[in-house]
Write an enzyme that holds these catalytic residues in place. Structure first.
Site, PDB file in Angstrom:
ATOM      1  N   HIS A  25       0.826  -1.213   0.000  1.00 25.10           N
ATOM      2  CA  HIS A  25       0.000   0.000   0.000  1.00 25.10           C
ATOM      3  C   HIS A  25       0.862   1.265   0.000  1.00 25.10           C
ATOM      4  O   HIS A  25       2.044   1.242   0.364  1.00 25.10           O
ATOM      5  CB  HIS A  25      -0.932   0.011   1.215  1.00 25.10           C
ATOM      6  CG  HIS A  25      -0.206   0.056   2.525  1.00 25.10           C
ATOM      7  ND1 HIS A  25       0.372   1.202   3.034  1.00 25.10           N
ATOM      8  CD2 HIS A  25       0.034  -0.911   3.438  1.00 25.10           C
ATOM      9  CE1 HIS A  25       0.940   0.946   4.190  1.00 25.10           C
ATOM     10  NE2 HIS A  25       0.753  -0.332   4.471  1.00 25.10           N
ATOM     11  N   GLU A  85      -1.981  -6.771   7.912  1.00 25.79           N
ATOM     12  CA  GLU A  85      -0.620  -6.610   8.423  1.00 25.79           C
ATOM     13  C   GLU A  85      -0.439  -7.360   9.736  1.00 25.79           C
ATOM     14  O   GLU A  85      -1.400  -7.776  10.389  1.00 25.79           O
ATOM     15  CB  GLU A  85      -0.322  -5.107   8.599  1.00 25.79           C
ATOM     16  CG  GLU A  85       1.052  -4.758   9.141  1.00 25.79           C
ATOM     17  CD  GLU A  85       2.226  -5.237   8.295  1.00 25.79           C
ATOM     18  OE1 GLU A  85       2.379  -6.464   8.121  1.00 25.79           O
ATOM     19  OE2 GLU A  85       3.012  -4.388   7.823  1.00 25.79           O
TER      20      GLU A  85
END
Length: 199
Positions: free
Chosen positions: A13, A84
């Site tokens: 990202h 994550e």
């Protein structure tokens, strides 16, 4: 690339506020910064003309928004295994702050109190590897830095605790996993390509 040797593209990202400040951003669901949005679009330019049998994204908005701005939101499937690392008590802390409390700490060796161990994030990565290996064609994944590093280690059948720390990743970068001569020889074909990223 032929169907015999598919490629698994890994998109990290774009920047968030905590990326810029160096704070550990696990499950805190932060938006992209304006620069992060710009680089997500540039990542889309980098991927232009490529086709994918499947696209998967983390449910966290920084990855899902990167996926959408890169032009793949309509075909993406959300995969909770792509989130994550859960940093537990270290969420939001900078490395220097953690080392003040625990001077010998290493994420990939020790994991996080109240969060995930290397073995636990390795198990999530293994599930992703199993899913993408059966897809007939190229795959594109949108996720976060530490998870992608563990995923690369597990793709190569390496320990997440001993190998993941060697694979540094930049925001909005693109990497690719594939095979060399046959499906029993996994390799890293591209790593941390960020030539498209604007400072």
């Amino acid at each position: 690339m032929s169907a015999v040797h598919p490629e698994i593209y890994l998109a990290r990202h774009g920047n968030t506020a905590w990326t810029l400040t160096g704070q550990h951003t696990g499950l805190t669901d932060l938006p992209l910064t304006p620069n992060g949005e710009c680089n997500a679009r540039r990542l889309g330019d980098r991927l232009q003309g490529m086709t994918f049998a499947k696209v998967f994204t983390s449910p966290l908005q920084r990855a899902a928004r990167t996926c959408a701005l890169a032009g793949f939101g309509a075909m993406a499937e959300t995969d909770p295994d792509l989130v994550e690392w859960d940093y537990g008590q270290y969420e939001g802390l900078r490395l220097a702050e953690i080392l003040q409390k625990r001077p010998d700490w290493q994420l990939f060796r020790d994991g996080c109190p109240g969060g995930e161990s290397p073995a636990q994030i390795g198990e999530r990565a293994d599930r992703v590897v199993e899913r993408v290996r059966v897809v007939p064609g190229n795959v594109l994944l949108f996720s976060s830095g530490h998870f992608i590093r563990v995923l690369a280690a597990r793709w190569l059948a390496l320990s997440p605790g001993s190998a993941g720390r060697y694979f540094v990743l930049s925001p909005a970068s693109l990497s690719a996993l594939s095979y060399e001569h046959n499906l029993s020889q996994p390799v890293i074909r591209l790593w941390n390509d960020d030539h498209h990223v604007a400072a």
